[in-house]
Design an enzyme around this catalytic site. Structure first.
Site, short mmCIF file in Angstrom:
data_model
loop_
_atom_site.label_atom_id
_atom_site.label_comp_id
_atom_site.label_asym_id
_atom_site.label_seq_id
_atom_site.Cartn_x
_atom_site.Cartn_y
_atom_site.Cartn_z
N GLN A 79 11.17 -2.61 8.06
CA GLN A 79 11.14 -3.36 6.80
C GLN A 79 12.20 -2.88 5.82
O GLN A 79 12.34 -3.40 4.73
CB GLN A 79 9.75 -3.33 6.16
CG GLN A 79 9.33 -1.99 5.63
CD GLN A 79 7.84 -1.96 5.30
OE1 GLN A 79 7.02 -2.13 6.18
NE2 GLN A 79 7.51 -1.76 4.04
N GLY B 58 2.33 6.15 2.76
CA GLY B 58 2.18 7.51 2.25
C GLY B 58 2.69 7.63 0.83
O GLY B 58 2.82 6.64 0.11
N SER C 251 3.97 3.17 -8.53
CA SER C 251 4.71 2.95 -7.29
C SER C 251 5.18 4.30 -6.76
O SER C 251 5.51 5.19 -7.54
CB SER C 251 5.93 2.05 -7.55
OG SER C 251 6.83 2.13 -6.47
N HIS D 166 -2.98 3.47 -4.39
CA HIS D 166 -3.52 3.54 -3.02
C HIS D 166 -5.00 3.94 -3.05
O HIS D 166 -5.83 3.38 -2.34
CB HIS D 166 -2.76 4.59 -2.19
CG HIS D 166 -1.29 4.31 -2.05
ND1 HIS D 166 -0.33 5.10 -2.64
CD2 HIS D 166 -0.63 3.36 -1.38
CE1 HIS D 166 0.87 4.64 -2.32
NE2 HIS D 166 0.72 3.58 -1.55
P1 AMP Z 1 2.99 1.23 0.03
O1 AMP Z 1 2.59 2.61 0.44
O2 AMP Z 1 3.90 1.18 -1.14
O3 AMP Z 1 3.43 0.40 1.20
O4 AMP Z 1 1.65 0.53 -0.48
C1 AMP Z 1 0.50 0.49 0.30
C2 AMP Z 1 -0.49 -0.43 -0.34
O5 AMP Z 1 -0.80 0.04 -1.64
C3 AMP Z 1 0.05 -1.86 -0.50
O6 AMP Z 1 -0.98 -2.78 -0.23
C4 AMP Z 1 0.46 -1.89 -1.94
O7 AMP Z 1 0.42 -3.19 -2.50
C5 AMP Z 1 -0.61 -1.02 -2.56
N1 AMP Z 1 -0.16 -0.53 -3.85
C6 AMP Z 1 1.02 0.09 -4.15
N2 AMP Z 1 1.11 0.32 -5.46
C7 AMP Z 1 -0.05 -0.13 -6.02
C8 AMP Z 1 -0.55 -0.19 -7.34
N3 AMP Z 1 0.13 0.28 -8.38
N4 AMP Z 1 -1.78 -0.74 -7.53
C9 AMP Z 1 -2.50 -1.23 -6.49
N5 AMP Z 1 -2.07 -1.21 -5.22
C10 AMP Z 1 -0.85 -0.67 -4.97
#
Ligand code: AMP
Length: 386
Positions: free
Chosen positions: A112, A82, A254, A88
């Site tokens: 995690q 989320g 991020s 995303h």
């Molecule tokens: P998270 O919600 O942070 O667990 O991320 C979910 C997915 O989105 C994971 O596969 C991350 O690698 C991807 N993701 C997060 N930040 C980015 C970004 N800046 N560019 C591309 N994918 C991302």
């Protein structure tokens, strides 16, 4: 390193295990969206899934997925925690271009997070996330792409039915571990992290049975872990990696960036700058570890000293956790890059809390008090000779 990049649209895999569902005709495409059916009615996503459906339980989602399967529709899964942002969304767009239906999971996975990590403060923005997904789904419908058909937002009791999850290192429970891969780099600083990631992804893949799963290059070691998971456990899904979405100056997007505030955000670009300096060495033909990494370490040291020299009301201090040059499949450190394999340059820095806020300063969520771990990477592609 081509396998870590998002390159060609993949072939449509025959996910269907029951032989009577197999199709001998080539898969149909509609504006690039892949279907296993040639029936026009089934290709009309409008008539089939007009709105994103939200699931909290496993059984109804499984039934939904089974119905899609019987209608020859392909599913791409995008696992998230989320607090959605453009990174995303870019993965979801990629999934929608390659599948008839996209499932997005939103679940902040407790296993995690280490006992001292930011689980409690991890941003949770459910309403905004849904609004973003609905808007994106409308956009996808208008271009005739695959649709965001399902959001899976389970409770922890649903995801961990037997025991309350345990984040301690000896950890009681049912877990998946990759050794030593999961203990290197990010895993060295966050010992339970990849155990939690691999375990929750195994659960999500089992529940959603996707033809393809989508992960961001931003979390590069995670992509290596997921590829290993799929390979070693013979999971019937294809791992697709999307490029890192960045701010114009290069800072990787991020969910945690909301904690940075302006001062730390501006200094946080140091990691990307350092990695780009190392990449330039590789591009100039250097292959030895020292030759590639020295300008990156040198840059980080200089910025650290510059910041230290400023007063507490001006500086944003940080600590470099690692700057790594590693093998693309094992994440083991390299002394020299093999042209035929390429390498992964990656790094992590911890932005320390703001020591002395200035009046009216924009400090981000948490008022600059929450340390923020930033990670980034650059893939050094193999050199194709001759
Ligand atoms: P998270 O919600 O942070 O667990 O991320 C979910 C997915 O989105 C994971 O596969 C991350 O690698 C991807 N993701 C997060 N930040 C980015 C970004 N800046 N560019 C591309 N994918 C991302």
């Amino acid at each position: 390193m081509a396998h870590l990049r998002c390159t060609a649209v993949p072939r449509v895999r025959s996910y269907l295990s029951a032989s009577f569902l197999r199709t001998s005709t080539p898969p149909a495409t509609n504006n690039g969206v892949r279907y296993l059916s040639t029936t026009a009615a089934l290709r009309s996503s409008k008539s089939f899934a007009p709105h994103t459906q939200i699931f909290h339980e496993v059984a109804p989602l499984r039934k939904f997925r089974r119905d899609l399967l019987f209608n020859y529709r392909t599913v791409g899964l995008v696992p998230t925690m989320g607090a959605l942002h453009e990174g995303h969304l870019s993965l979801i767009r990629q999934a929608a271009a390659e599948n008839a239906d996209v499932f997005v999971s939103i679940y902040v996975n407790p296993t995690q997070f280490g006992l001292n990590e930011d689980l409690a403060s991890y941003p949770k923005t459910w309403e905004t996330d849904l609004r973003m997904l609905n808007a994106l789904d409308r956009e996808l419908a208008s271009v005739g792409s695959g649709r965001v058909s399902a959001v899976f937002a389970p409770s922890t009791k649903t995801m961990y039915p037997t025991l309350p999850p345990n984040s301690s290192i000896p950890g009681v429970g049912s877990f998946i571990e990759m050794r030593p891969l999961g203990q290197l780099l990010e895993g060295a600083s966050r010992p339970v992290f990849f155990r939690g990631v691999a375990t929750v992804c195994m659960k999500l893949f089992n529940i959603c049975a996707p033809e393809r799963v989508y992960f961001g290059q931003k979390d590069i070691q995670q992509t290596v872990v997921i590829k290993r998971l799929v390979k070693d456990f013979h999971l019937d899904t294809e791992v697709r990696i999307g490029p890192t979405a960045r701010e114009p100056d290069g800072l990787a997007l991020s969910s945690r960036n909301v904690y940075l505030g302006t001062r730390r955000r501006n200094v946080g670009i140091v990691l990307n700058q350092a990695l780009r300096k190392a990449e330039a060495q590789y591009k100039a033909g250097n292959r030895k570890r020292g030759d590639i990494l020295w300008p990156a370490n040198d840059h980080a040291d200089k910025v650290e000293l510059e910041q230290d020299a400023l007063g507490p009301s001006k500086r944003a201090r940080f600590e470099v956790d690692y700057i790594s040059l590693a093998d693309p499949e094992t994440m083991e450190e390299l002394e020299e890059v093999d042209d035929s394999r390429g390498a992964i340059l990656s790094g992590a820095v911890k932005m320390l809390p703001i020591e002395e806020p200035r009046a009216g300063e924009e400090l981000g969520v948490g008022d600059g008090k929450i340390p923020v771990r930033l990670i980034d990477n650059i893939v050094l592609d193999p050199v194709i000779l001759g």
